[in-house]
Enzyme design. Structure first.
Site, PDB file in Angstrom:
ATOM      1  CG  ASP A  11      -2.404   5.545   5.188  1.00 51.04           C
ATOM      2  OD1 ASP A  11      -2.866   6.076   4.165  1.00 51.04           O
ATOM      3  OD2 ASP A  11      -2.107   6.182   6.217  1.00 51.04           O
ATOM      4  CD  GLU A  65      -1.256   6.275   0.737  1.00 56.12           C
ATOM      5  OE1 GLU A  65      -2.348   6.826   0.637  1.00 56.12           O
ATOM      6  OE2 GLU A  65      -0.619   6.189   1.791  1.00 56.12           O
ATOM      7  CG  ASP A 103      -3.000   7.479   9.650  1.00 54.90           C
ATOM      8  OD1 ASP A 103      -3.430   8.243   8.767  1.00 54.90           O
ATOM      9  OD2 ASP A 103      -2.235   7.836  10.558  1.00 54.90           O
TER      10      ASP A 103
END
Ligand code: ZN
Length: 216
Positions: free
Chosen positions: A11, A98, A179
């Site tokens: 992340d 992502e 996170d």
């Protein structure tokens, strides 16, 4: 060399450059503090250069100083991004990231600082190093809500706001670091691939597996 960890989920963030979850747990990677300082200095030099009268001696000097600082900052950042991406590729067989283009943050005025923090460069480095070393690089679908899903019970928290750094899942009561939770969800995506589709179902399967292990 065989990687030690099968999967890793990454992340990307503003407070920390990255939060990484792999077979051994979760870890936050700090931004380089000295780089932040040098970037501040770069901004000052830019201002000072723009104020100088064009073509003057002082303007030439300011331009040189600016160019030098620019090169220094960009080399330091590149070095950081190369080392981090290499370390991640060395340690993990499957790397899941992502889609940063749709990250909610990009719609805010923080967009500039994100663009500066080197996310897209970092993903590019990860991707080609993955190819070089025979790893699998997965960028999740833009609709995958990595931050909003509770990694424990898969409840989707639609009320999660950008400034919520921690949140409590209304369905199962688990408290999440924003996170870390997101990186765990990305990690689960990597575990579920490629046999189980769609991604959401893979997550549910792996979650219940994890839950039963925790209870045992
Ligand atoms: Zn939950």
């Amino acid at each position: 060399m065989e990687p030690k960890s099968k999967v890793c989920g990454i992340d990307l963030g503003l407070e920390h450059f990255a939060t990484v979850t792999n077979d051994f747990g979760s870890q936050k990677v700090e931004h380089l503090k000295y780089l932040r300082r040098e970037e501040e200095r770069l901004k000052k030099l830019q201002k000072s250069f723009s104020k100088k009268q064009k073509g003057s001696k002082n303007s030439d000097k300011a331009r040189l100083r600016l160019a030098r600082q620019h090169a220094y900052v960009s080399n330091s950042r590149n070095d950081f991004l190369h080392k981090l991406s290499k370390a991640i590729i060395d340690e993990n067989q499957v790397v899941v990231v992502e889609d940063i283009n749709v990250k909610g943050l990009l719609k805010t005025r923080l967009a500039k600082s994100i663009a500066d923090s080197g996310w897209s460069k970092f993903l590019t480095y990860l991707k080609y190093k993955a190819e070089w070393y025979g790893r699998t690089f997965i960028q999740v679908d833009r609709f995958f809500p990595s931050s909003k899903l509770c990694h424990r019970c898969s409840h989707k928290n639609e009320d999660l706001a950008l400034h919520d750094r921690t949140w409590c899942c209304p369905a199962c009561g688990e408290t999440h670091d924003r996170d870390v939770n997101a990186s765990i969800n990305l990690y689960y995506v990597g575990l579920g691939r490629p046999e189980v589709k769609p991604v959401e179902r893979a997550l549910v399967t792996n979650r219940s597996h994890h839950a039963s292990k925790q209870e045992a």
